[in-house]
Scaffold this active site. Structure first.
Site, PDB file in Angstrom:
ATOM      1  N   ASP A 277      -5.093  -0.750  -2.148  1.00 56.44           N
ATOM      2  CA  ASP A 277      -3.623  -0.643  -1.367  1.00 56.44           C
ATOM      3  C   ASP A 277      -3.890  -1.817  -0.270  1.00 56.44           C
ATOM      4  O   ASP A 277      -5.166  -2.335  -0.006  1.00 56.44           O
ATOM      5  CB  ASP A 277      -3.317   0.619  -0.562  1.00 56.44           C
ATOM      6  CG  ASP A 277      -1.907   0.638  -0.329  1.00 56.44           C
ATOM      7  OD1 ASP A 277      -1.027   1.367  -1.015  1.00 56.44           O
ATOM      8  OD2 ASP A 277      -1.530  -0.235   0.732  1.00 56.44           O
TER       9      ASP A 277
ATOM     10  N   ARG B 132       9.692  -0.843  13.604  1.00 61.16           N
ATOM     11  CA  ARG B 132       8.205  -0.580  13.418  1.00 61.16           C
ATOM     12  C   ARG B 132       7.339  -1.460  14.598  1.00 61.16           C
ATOM     13  O   ARG B 132       5.977  -0.996  14.689  1.00 61.16           O
ATOM     14  CB  ARG B 132       7.696  -0.741  12.114  1.00 61.16           C
ATOM     15  CG  ARG B 132       8.667   0.079  11.238  1.00 61.16           C
ATOM     16  CD  ARG B 132       7.903   0.367   9.979  1.00 61.16           C
ATOM     17  NE  ARG B 132       8.470   1.269   8.960  1.00 61.16           N
ATOM     18  CZ  ARG B 132       8.263   1.152   7.536  1.00 61.16           C
ATOM     19  NH1 ARG B 132       7.503   0.441   7.382  1.00 61.16           N
ATOM     20  NH2 ARG B 132       8.959   2.029   6.724  1.00 61.16           N
TER      21      ARG B 132
END
Ligand SMILES: C[S@@+](CC[C@H](N)C(=O)[O-])C[C@H]1O[C@@H](n2cnc3c(N)ncnc32)[C@H](O)[C@@H]1O
Length: 283
Positions: A150, A42
């Site tokens: 979040d 990633r």
């Protein structure tokens, strides 16, 4: 281990991996010990785009710059945000047919609801849709705003737009699709405004101290603790318990278990659904 750059991936040395793993674990609770390749996969592109050849160079910028933008970009990369409407639908059925009839016997005008680890908002909007169905024309007498939090700024900005591919809404009943989504020209679907305005989004790290004016009646924290180890889960559950009103509910993911971080004071109702029942009275 020596640095190697193969197959367009930049590999971490053991020391670099240890440093990045410890940082993420301590600060965000996410256990990446078995995710070395995921981090490399990633982040390699990000490093290359910056002209960097090693994770040490990247970490220097990440840790030394004290830039929240840099940290956000990192979090956006390392978090796993998969979600969709109608996920673990039994929870929404339980909410509608068991939890809400119960709660509204003792609550008179507001329900405090938290979608913790909300990703791009699918869960939070789904809850708001259940509220709309349950209360019907009485809805305007109640404040059932959903707080949705979040750590990833990227998913939160997607959540605020409320636009999803068809794939994300395929589990929704046809009538709900009609009522709560608007088909946009490109073939995506946007949650209608009356539901969008029922959810407020905030960036929040669940490892931080919870600050709230009143305890919550309904907490959804589903498919978040799968990324945490037993000790982190245990501490988080304790904080949720403190933050739950008497008679309030906690919903976790079907593949998760409070037992991982046991013992918990919540009363078990059914798989992945818990309630706070103490001998004391109501909130
Ligand atoms: C797989 S998604 C779950 C979304 C939704 N709850 C569901 O069940 O579909 C997990 C979310 O947890 C968030 N997350 C992970 N660690 C977190 C933390 N320490 N604080 C807040 N959110 C976190 C991730 O950013 C991600 O969006």
């Amino acid at each position: 281990m020596d640095l190697q750059t193969t197959n367009s991936l930049i590999h971490m040395t053991d020391r670099e991996f240890e440093e990045i793993f410890s940082f993420v674990y301590k600060k965000y609770g996410i256990d990446l010990r078995k995710k070395r390749h995921l981090i490399e996969g990633r982040l390699s592109y990000t490093l290359k785009a910056r002209g960097m050849n090693t994770f040490s160079e990247y970490m220097k910028v990440l840790f030394d710059s004290n830039s929240s933008e840099e940290m956000q970009a990192f979090l956006n990369k390392i978090t796993t945000n998969h979600s969709y409407f109608g996920r673990e639908n039994e929870h929404f059925d339980f909410l509608m047919h068991e939890a809400l009839p119960q709660l509204t016997k003792t609550r008179k005008q507001d329900l405090r609801i938290w979608s913790a680890g909300c990703s791009a908002g699918q869960e939070a909007y789904n809850i708001a849709m259940v509220m709309d169905q349950f209360f019907g024309p009485q809805k305007n007498r109640w404040d059932t705003t959903v707080l949705a939090t979040d750590i990833s700024s990227k998913v939160l900005s997607q959540a605020k737009q409320g636009i999803y591919p068809e794939e994300h809404i395929k589990n929704m009943p046809a009538q709900w699709k009609k009522e709560y989504f608007q088909l946009l020209p490109g073939g995506t679907y946007q949650v209608v405004e009356k539901i969008r305005k029922e959810v407020v989004y905030r960036i929040f790290n669940l490892m931080d101290t919870f600050q709230y004016k009143k305890p919550f009646d309904i907490i959804f924290c589903r498919n978040v603790m799968i990324y945490f180890d037993a000790e982190t889960t245990r501490r988080l559950i304790e904080k949720f318990y403190e933050a739950t009103a008497e008679g309030g509910y906690l919903f976790i993911g079907h593949s998760e278990s409070l037992a991982k971080g046991s013992p918990s004071e919540y009363t078990y109702l059914r798989p992945s659904v818990y309630q706070k029942i103490t001998r004391g009275g109501r909130r």
